[in-house]
Design an enzyme around this catalytic site. Structure first.
Site, PDB file in Angstrom:
ATOM      1  CB  VAL A 177       4.167   8.682  -1.455  1.00 29.71           C
ATOM      2  CG1 VAL A 177       3.124   9.613  -1.855  1.00 29.71           C
ATOM      3  CG2 VAL A 177       3.918   6.923  -0.864  1.00 29.71           C
ATOM      4  CB  ALA A 178       5.389  11.415  -6.467  1.00 32.38           C
ATOM      5  CB  SER A 208       9.019   9.762  -5.179  1.00 31.79           C
ATOM      6  OG  SER A 208       8.636  10.254  -6.590  1.00 31.79           O
ATOM      7  CD  GLN A 228       9.961   6.158  -8.278  1.00 32.67           C
ATOM      8  OE1 GLN A 228       9.998   7.303  -7.905  1.00 32.67           O
ATOM      9  NE2 GLN A 228       9.393   5.740  -9.315  1.00 32.67           N
ATOM     10  CE1 TYR A 270       6.860   5.340 -12.135  1.00 26.06           C
ATOM     11  CE2 TYR A 270       7.284   7.398 -10.948  1.00 26.06           C
ATOM     12  CZ  TYR A 270       6.418   6.263 -11.286  1.00 26.06           C
ATOM     13  OH  TYR A 270       5.537   5.782 -10.279  1.00 26.06           O
ATOM     14  CB  THR A 319       8.473   2.489 -10.864  1.00 24.33           C
ATOM     15  OG1 THR A 319       8.820   2.802  -9.581  1.00 24.33           O
ATOM     16  CG2 THR A 319       7.294   1.951 -11.055  1.00 24.33           C
ATOM     17  CE  LYS A 366       7.061   0.650  -5.355  1.00 27.84           C
ATOM     18  NZ  LYS A 366       5.807   0.696  -6.141  1.00 27.84           N
ATOM     19  CG  HIS A 373       2.113   2.107  -9.229  1.00 27.79           C
ATOM     20  ND1 HIS A 373       3.210   1.870  -9.976  1.00 27.79           N
ATOM     21  CD2 HIS A 373       1.961   3.142  -8.796  1.00 27.79           C
ATOM     22  CE1 HIS A 373       3.656   3.540 -10.127  1.00 27.79           C
ATOM     23  NE2 HIS A 373       2.913   4.004  -9.230  1.00 27.79           N
ATOM     24  NE  ARG A 394      -0.943   5.591  -6.911  1.00 28.55           N
ATOM     25  CZ  ARG A 394      -1.666   6.804  -6.490  1.00 28.55           C
ATOM     26  NH1 ARG A 394      -2.647   6.802  -5.808  1.00 28.55           N
ATOM     27  NH2 ARG A 394      -0.914   7.916  -6.969  1.00 28.55           N
ATOM     28  N   GLY A 441       2.035  -2.950  -0.449  1.00 31.42           N
ATOM     29  CA  GLY A 441       0.516  -3.212  -1.010  1.00 31.42           C
ATOM     30  C   GLY A 441      -0.235  -3.794   0.211  1.00 31.42           C
ATOM     31  N   GLY A 442      -1.262  -3.078   0.828  1.00 29.53           N
ATOM     32  CA  GLY A 442      -2.090  -3.424   1.640  1.00 29.53           C
ATOM     33  C   GLY A 442      -1.625  -3.753   2.969  1.00 29.53           C
ATOM     34  NE  ARG A 487      -3.962   0.194   4.693  1.00 23.52           N
ATOM     35  CZ  ARG A 487      -3.166   0.369   3.595  1.00 23.52           C
ATOM     36  NH1 ARG A 487      -1.907  -0.126   3.546  1.00 23.52           N
ATOM     37  NH2 ARG A 487      -3.660   0.747   2.673  1.00 23.52           N
TER      38      ARG A 487
END
Length: 355
Positions: A73-74, A101, A121, A123, A149, A226, A250, A253, A282-283, A285
């Site tokens: 997370v950036a 990130s 991570q 790009y 990514t 990723k 993502h 997103r 993703g998701g 919890r």
């Protein structure tokens, strides 16, 4: 987890909160990631000796106390002054993986001071010299793998950012890339997204499979891809020499309408056939969500937003609270399902609706 989220939201600047929480388009995929876990049940076994429950795992040379990691997370100083350095400290304290990130708002050297297992991570930018410089610095700081990514040739339709005319403030800017390259991220656009403008100007939309081999050859580090959802892409990743893959949309997103990662995971894991590690995000919890992902073929389960909730609520201690809570819930779920080892978690124990 809900307590951390509530405390985080109460202290967050609204635009920064929407940047963290938002998804693309109508946010269908964002919601689907979480909803997929609500439809899953598990079948416990009984009269199994669970005096000792072993959650330890090794992936790409990283030894972890549990199959849990922090997804990249950036710009984490949006939510706490210590940013990624505190997140790394929380991950190290719980024996989980930290993926930083490339746009971290703490220097890679600060992140490394926390110790623990850490990956970087990336790009792929048009200017490859920037990438190689980042990797050299990260490698010198003890980062042991790269996570590229691959689902962002363009930025998704993130409508919350557009409504907020969101831009990155000076205190949260990337500390590892030259200001000139990052300049567009800090320029608000009325009715627009500074981040989308930055992506259009700097990311390479022509990224291809052969670029992955180039990066691995030039850096000498394992490269994990990723953003894999299609089993045929998973197979091609193996053939391209990827050291691992992350099943990811993502966090909802990028493409709104993409399938939930839990729904993609079984077919991708089957296609890989154990040849390289499979991670997923993703998701997630709860600890039982981690258990389900492991049962359906994931080696390590990544969480993105929840550690940031912990960070915003309580710095490094908050991150450790979130990650340590997930680890404790996983251990309890393994005991209560009669599966004391990670190898005992198999698809047969999971019941899912037809999709």
């Amino acid at each position: 987890m809900d307590d951390y989220r509530s405390r985080a939201q109460a202290g967050a600047e609204p635009g920064a909160w929407d940047y963290l929480e938002g998804g693309a388009g109508a946010e269908r995929t964002l919601a689907a990631n979480v909803a997929a876990f609500q439809e899953v049940t598990v079948v416990p076994r009984v009269l199994v000796d669970v005096t000792t429950v072993d959650t330890a795992v090794e992936v790409c040379g990283a030894r972890l106390a549990a199959p849990i990691g922090v997804a990249p997370v950036a710009y984490q100083r949006l939510w706490h002054p210590d940013g990624e350095a505190a997140t790394a400290a929380g991950a190290a304290a719980t024996g989980t993986l930290m993926i930083a990130s490339m746009f971290a708002s703490a220097r890679y050297e600060e992140i490394a001071e926390a110790g623990g297992a850490r990956w970087l991570q990336l790009y792929v930018l048009r200017d490859r010299a920037i990438l190689l410089d980042l990797v050299a610095r990260a490698r010198a700081a003890g980062f042991t793998a790269l996570v590229v990514t691959v689902d962002t040739p363009r930025l998704g339709d993130r409508r919350r950012d557009v409504r907020n005319s969101f831009a990155i403030p000076p205190h949260a800017q990337s500390q590892n890339i030259d200001p000139e390259t990052m300049a567009l991220t800090g320029v608000p656009i009325t009715g627009g997204s500074a981040l989308a403008t930055h992506v259009g100007a700097t990311y390479d939309p022509g990224l291809r499979w052969e670029d992955i081999s180039w990066l691995a050859d030039r850096t000498g580090l394992p490269v994990v891809l990723k953003g894999i959802l299609d089993p045929s892409d998973a197979t091609r990743a193996v053939d391209a020499g990827a050291a691992g893959i992350v099943v990811s949309n993502h966090g909802g997103r990028q493409l709104d309408g993409a399938l939930a990662t839990l729904d993609a995971l079984p077919a991708v894991a089957e296609a890989v056939e154990g040849r390289i590690p499979v991670l997923v995000d993703g998701g997630v919890r709860r600890g039982v969500d981690v258990l389900v992902c492991r049962a359906l073929g994931a080696d390590v389960v990544l969480v993105g937003r929840p550690p940031v909730w912990g960070l915003a609520a309580g710095g490094a201690e908050g991150v450790a609270g979130v990650l340590g809570g997930l680890r404790a819930e996983l251990e309890l779920a393994m005991a209560l399902t009669g599966r004391p080892c990670l190898a005992d978690l198999t698809p047969a124990m999971v019941r899912r609706p037809s999709r």
